[in-house]
Write a protein that holds these residues in place. Structure first.
Motif, PDB file in Angstrom:
ATOM      1  N   SER A  78      -7.886  -9.332  21.180  1.00 38.49           N
ATOM      2  CA  SER A  78      -8.405  -9.750  22.485  1.00 38.49           C
ATOM      3  C   SER A  78      -7.306 -10.179  23.449  1.00 38.49           C
ATOM      4  O   SER A  78      -7.470 -10.086  24.659  1.00 38.49           O
ATOM      5  CB  SER A  78      -9.385 -10.900  22.293  1.00 38.49           C
ATOM      6  OG  SER A  78     -10.395 -10.507  21.399  1.00 38.49           O
ATOM      7  N   TYR A 106     -31.939 -14.671  18.173  1.00 35.40           N
ATOM      8  CA  TYR A 106     -30.661 -15.174  17.646  1.00 35.40           C
ATOM      9  C   TYR A 106     -30.630 -16.695  17.731  1.00 35.40           C
ATOM     10  O   TYR A 106     -30.268 -17.384  16.770  1.00 35.40           O
ATOM     11  CB  TYR A 106     -29.473 -14.585  18.426  1.00 35.40           C
ATOM     12  CG  TYR A 106     -28.154 -15.262  18.081  1.00 35.40           C
ATOM     13  CD1 TYR A 106     -27.411 -14.854  16.991  1.00 35.40           C
ATOM     14  CD2 TYR A 106     -27.683 -16.352  18.837  1.00 35.40           C
ATOM     15  CE1 TYR A 106     -26.219 -15.492  16.650  1.00 35.40           C
ATOM     16  CE2 TYR A 106     -26.504 -17.000  18.503  1.00 35.40           C
ATOM     17  CZ  TYR A 106     -25.771 -16.570  17.416  1.00 35.40           C
ATOM     18  OH  TYR A 106     -24.605 -17.213  17.070  1.00 35.40           O
ATOM     19  N   ASP A 165     -16.942 -14.087  12.256  1.00 38.01           N
ATOM     20  CA  ASP A 165     -16.047 -14.414  13.370  1.00 38.01           C
ATOM     21  C   ASP A 165     -14.610 -14.171  12.950  1.00 38.01           C
ATOM     22  O   ASP A 165     -14.266 -14.300  11.769  1.00 38.01           O
ATOM     23  CB  ASP A 165     -16.215 -15.870  13.817  1.00 38.01           C
ATOM     24  CG  ASP A 165     -15.606 -16.084  15.199  1.00 38.01           C
ATOM     25  OD1 ASP A 165     -16.277 -15.770  16.199  1.00 38.01           O
ATOM     26  OD2 ASP A 165     -14.438 -16.530  15.273  1.00 38.01           O
ATOM     27  N   ARG A 225     -30.087 -19.212  14.622  1.00 37.73           N
ATOM     28  CA  ARG A 225     -28.954 -20.122  14.583  1.00 37.73           C
ATOM     29  C   ARG A 225     -29.436 -21.565  14.433  1.00 37.73           C
ATOM     30  O   ARG A 225     -28.828 -22.357  13.693  1.00 37.73           O
ATOM     31  CB  ARG A 225     -28.085 -19.992  15.828  1.00 37.73           C
ATOM     32  CG  ARG A 225     -26.745 -20.682  15.639  1.00 37.73           C
ATOM     33  CD  ARG A 225     -25.899 -20.687  16.865  1.00 37.73           C
ATOM     34  NE  ARG A 225     -26.485 -21.510  17.917  1.00 37.73           N
ATOM     35  CZ  ARG A 225     -25.883 -21.841  19.038  1.00 37.73           C
ATOM     36  NH1 ARG A 225     -24.673 -21.413  19.271  1.00 37.73           N
ATOM     37  NH2 ARG A 225     -26.481 -22.590  19.937  1.00 37.73           N
ATOM     38  N   ARG A 230     -20.648  -8.269  20.663  1.00 41.33           N
ATOM     39  CA  ARG A 230     -21.477  -9.491  20.657  1.00 41.33           C
ATOM     40  C   ARG A 230     -22.968  -9.191  20.794  1.00 41.33           C
ATOM     41  O   ARG A 230     -23.713  -9.988  21.376  1.00 41.33           O
ATOM     42  CB  ARG A 230     -21.058 -10.457  21.772  1.00 41.33           C
ATOM     43  CG  ARG A 230     -19.711 -11.107  21.546  1.00 41.33           C
ATOM     44  CD  ARG A 230     -19.812 -12.317  20.630  1.00 41.33           C
ATOM     45  NE  ARG A 230     -18.487 -12.794  20.274  1.00 41.33           N
ATOM     46  CZ  ARG A 230     -17.877 -13.797  20.891  1.00 41.33           C
ATOM     47  NH1 ARG A 230     -18.466 -14.429  21.867  1.00 41.33           N
ATOM     48  NH2 ARG A 230     -16.688 -14.170  20.503  1.00 41.33           N
TER      49      ARG A 230
HETATM   50  O1  CP3 Z   1     -22.101  -9.301  17.554  1.00 41.57           O
HETATM   51  C1  CP3 Z   1     -20.882  -9.239  17.291  1.00 41.57           C
HETATM   52  O2  CP3 Z   1     -20.030  -8.786  18.090  1.00 41.57           O
HETATM   53  C2  CP3 Z   1     -20.413  -9.615  15.906  1.00 41.57           C
HETATM   54  C3  CP3 Z   1     -19.922 -10.933  15.680  1.00 41.57           C
HETATM   55  C4  CP3 Z   1     -18.685 -11.460  16.400  1.00 41.57           C
HETATM   56  C5  CP3 Z   1     -18.602 -12.790  16.838  1.00 41.57           C
HETATM   57  N1  CP3 Z   1     -17.327 -13.035  17.264  1.00 41.57           N
HETATM   58  C6  CP3 Z   1     -19.713 -13.764  16.810  1.00 41.57           C
HETATM   59  C7  CP3 Z   1     -19.641 -14.966  17.653  1.00 41.57           C
HETATM   60  C8  CP3 Z   1     -17.434 -10.866  16.635  1.00 41.57           C
HETATM   61  C9  CP3 Z   1     -16.996  -9.424  16.432  1.00 41.57           C
HETATM   62  C10 CP3 Z   1     -16.591 -11.887  17.175  1.00 41.57           C
HETATM   63  C11 CP3 Z   1     -15.178 -11.673  17.514  1.00 41.57           C
HETATM   64  C12 CP3 Z   1     -14.405 -12.762  18.108  1.00 41.57           C
HETATM   65  N2  CP3 Z   1     -14.507 -14.098  17.879  1.00 41.57           N
HETATM   66  C13 CP3 Z   1     -13.325 -12.557  18.995  1.00 41.57           C
HETATM   67  C14 CP3 Z   1     -12.783 -11.221  19.425  1.00 41.57           C
HETATM   68  C15 CP3 Z   1     -13.621 -10.576  20.473  1.00 41.57           C
HETATM   69  C16 CP3 Z   1     -13.600 -11.269  21.795  1.00 41.57           C
HETATM   70  O3  CP3 Z   1     -14.661 -11.811  22.170  1.00 41.57           O
HETATM   71  O4  CP3 Z   1     -12.554 -11.271  22.457  1.00 41.57           O
HETATM   72  C17 CP3 Z   1     -12.818 -13.815  19.338  1.00 41.57           C
HETATM   73  C18 CP3 Z   1     -11.663 -14.096  20.289  1.00 41.57           C
HETATM   74  C19 CP3 Z   1     -13.558 -14.791  18.612  1.00 41.57           C
HETATM   75  C20 CP3 Z   1     -13.349 -16.267  18.589  1.00 41.57           C
HETATM   76  C21 CP3 Z   1     -14.514 -16.999  19.110  1.00 41.57           C
HETATM   77  N3  CP3 Z   1     -15.752 -17.032  18.501  1.00 41.57           N
HETATM   78  C22 CP3 Z   1     -14.581 -17.789  20.280  1.00 41.57           C
HETATM   79  C23 CP3 Z   1     -13.431 -18.005  21.235  1.00 41.57           C
HETATM   80  C24 CP3 Z   1     -15.879 -18.296  20.359  1.00 41.57           C
HETATM   81  C25 CP3 Z   1     -16.400 -19.279  21.363  1.00 41.57           C
HETATM   82  C26 CP3 Z   1     -16.712 -18.650  22.657  1.00 41.57           C
HETATM   83  C27 CP3 Z   1     -18.166 -18.276  22.720  1.00 41.57           C
HETATM   84  O5  CP3 Z   1     -18.457 -17.118  23.065  1.00 41.57           O
HETATM   85  O6  CP3 Z   1     -18.969 -19.176  22.469  1.00 41.57           O
HETATM   86  C28 CP3 Z   1     -16.623 -17.769  19.262  1.00 41.57           C
HETATM   87  C29 CP3 Z   1     -18.023 -18.034  18.958  1.00 41.57           C
HETATM   88  C30 CP3 Z   1     -18.918 -16.868  18.599  1.00 41.57           C
HETATM   89  N4  CP3 Z   1     -18.562 -15.802  17.819  1.00 41.57           N
HETATM   90  C31 CP3 Z   1     -20.282 -16.713  18.979  1.00 41.57           C
HETATM   91  C32 CP3 Z   1     -20.736 -15.527  18.377  1.00 41.57           C
HETATM   92  C33 CP3 Z   1     -22.137 -14.969  18.430  1.00 41.57           C
HETATM   93  C34 CP3 Z   1     -21.077 -17.714  19.790  1.00 41.57           C
HETATM   94  C35 CP3 Z   1     -21.351 -18.869  18.890  1.00 41.57           C
HETATM   95  C36 CP3 Z   1     -22.688 -19.513  19.067  1.00 41.57           C
HETATM   96  O7  CP3 Z   1     -23.717 -18.928  18.665  1.00 41.57           O
HETATM   97  O8  CP3 Z   1     -22.687 -20.634  19.579  1.00 41.57           O
END
Ligand code: CP3
Length: 341
Positions: A206, A33, A74, A37, A24
């Motif tokens: 995860s 960022y 994602d 966004r 992340r």
């Molecule tokens: O920088 C990076 O790591 C690359 C991009 C990336 C994102 N999500 C961007 C993201 C990667 C590799 C992921 C993987 C991901 N997404 C996983 C597996 C890794 C882990 O964290 O366990 C999972 C389970 C998801 C599903 C997901 N995406 C959830 C549950 C959420 C909401 C929770 C949160 O953190 O807000 C997301 C949103 C998300 N994916 C964000 C980002 C930068 C935040 C969104 C925002 O900007 O509002």
């Protein structure tokens, strides 16, 4: 470019200073960022806008000089490409339409159609291939089938993955058909990322830790093994990182069992234990607890402990899970100084 530090570590080389990136690393803790966004409108619009997705991927590279960039996308884009509705609710997380039976699995779009939805992601990869510094490795990724299935069955994130466990235990044929469909889609998605220029791929499982016994074999191990075998058949030199989060003692031998080049470990295991039992068979990525970047009292101490514990084998420094939005960007500089200084 086999002299990139990440690729060297993935081949098993022990480097004097471990290469480093953060899960992340493109995210809400960075003001740049949040600005990009806002310009995109929302998170999914950012994922599907190749210029802006490439921009946020590059932001942490510019700020910190990490050894790897991870494609901005994602894991839930694959369910969307298979036909589920997906949206992200501000402050709550993802919401999807759900799969509850075999009819739901059969109603999914065919795997050959996923590129219609996902082609902007491949364009992001192409832009990054041209724009990244030459020493930086580009990592593509996907969710592993079990983790993706937990969201497709529940329609949201869940603390215990209860709905997916229930479907798995009450209608194994439907659940297995769902896993098989995600597995096939993941192969085509990652293959397309690699053809566009991704140099390494990572599989995020995860929620692997909630699978026990035979279920761990059937739904964490087997699908990862199938995906990696087919990707390596198509791209024999492609390095793969597996991340069966919270796998605990099942981290031991996991990389070899699925055919991965490295396993990422979360911060629930001690680095000394992981060095002795997991790193003996190959490269390990990990495993600083993300909270040290929020509350830095023990940041340098813990960072040096991890570097030292893994110093006798191949190691990629990373966090044990994603950096959180409340992390202080300056603490990342302190972490890097403790690794590289
Ligand atoms: O920088 C990076 O790591 C690359 C991009 C990336 C994102 N999500 C961007 C993201 C990667 C590799 C992921 C993987 C991901 N997404 C996983 C597996 C890794 C882990 O964290 O366990 C999972 C389970 C998801 C599903 C997901 N995406 C959830 C549950 C959420 C909401 C929770 C949160 O953190 O807000 C997301 C949103 C998300 N994916 C964000 C980002 C930068 C935040 C969104 C925002 O900007 O509002």
């Amino acid at each position: 470019m086999t002299d990139k530090p990440i690729l060297r570590a993935l081949k098993g080389e022990v480097l004097p200073v471990p290469p480093v990136w953060m899960m992340r690393q493109a995210g809400r803790y960075l003001p740049e960022y949040r600005a990009t966004r806002a310009k995109a409108g929302d998170f999914l619009s950012l994922c599907y806008n190749p210029e802006l997705a490439a921009e946020v991927t590059l932001q942490p590279i510019r700020r910190y000089g990490f050894d790897a960039a991870i494609l901005f996308a994602d894991i839930l884009l694959v369910p969307q490409a298979l036909g589920l509705d997906l949206r992200f609710v501000q402050g709550e997380g993802p919401r999807l339409s759900t799969i509850t039976d075999m009819a739901g699995v059969q109603a999914l779009r065919p795997v050959s159609d996923i590129h219609e939805t996902l082609s902007p992601i491949y364009e992001t990869v192409r832009i990054l291939t041209a724009e990244l510094p030459r020493e930086t490795t580009l990592i593509g990724f996907a969710g592993a089938p079990w983790t993706v299935a937990t969201y497709m069955v529940a329609g949201r994130g869940t603390p215990d993955q209860g709905p997916a466990h229930l479907l798995k235990d009450t209608d194994r044929p439907a659940f297995t058909a769902l896993i098989d469909r995600i597995t096939a889609a993941t192969i085509e998605y990652l293959d397309a990322q690699v053809r566009a220029g991704a140099e390494v791929v990572k599989l995020f499982d995860s929620w692997a830790g909630s699978l026990k016994g035979r279920d761990f074999e059937d739904f964490a191990l087997s699908p990862a093994k199938a995906i990696i075998a087919e990707l390596k058949r198509r791209h024999p030199t492609l390095p793969v990182i597996a991340f069966p989060r919270e796998a605990k003692e099942r981290y031991v031998g996991f990389a070899a069992a699925v055919g991965a080049d490295a396993v990422a470990v979360d911060n629930s295991v001690d680095p000394e234990w992981a060095a002795a039992h997991v790193q003996v068979s190959g490269c390990v990525q990990g495993n600083l607890a993300p909270h040290h970047l929020v509350e830095p009292a023990r940041l340098e101490e813990e960072t040096r402990r991890i570097v030292s514990a893994f110093s006798k084998g191949p190691h990629i420094f990373n966090l044990g899970h994603g950096i959180t939005p409340d992390a202080d960007p300056d603490n990342v500089h302190r972490m890097l100084a403790a690794i590289r200084g």
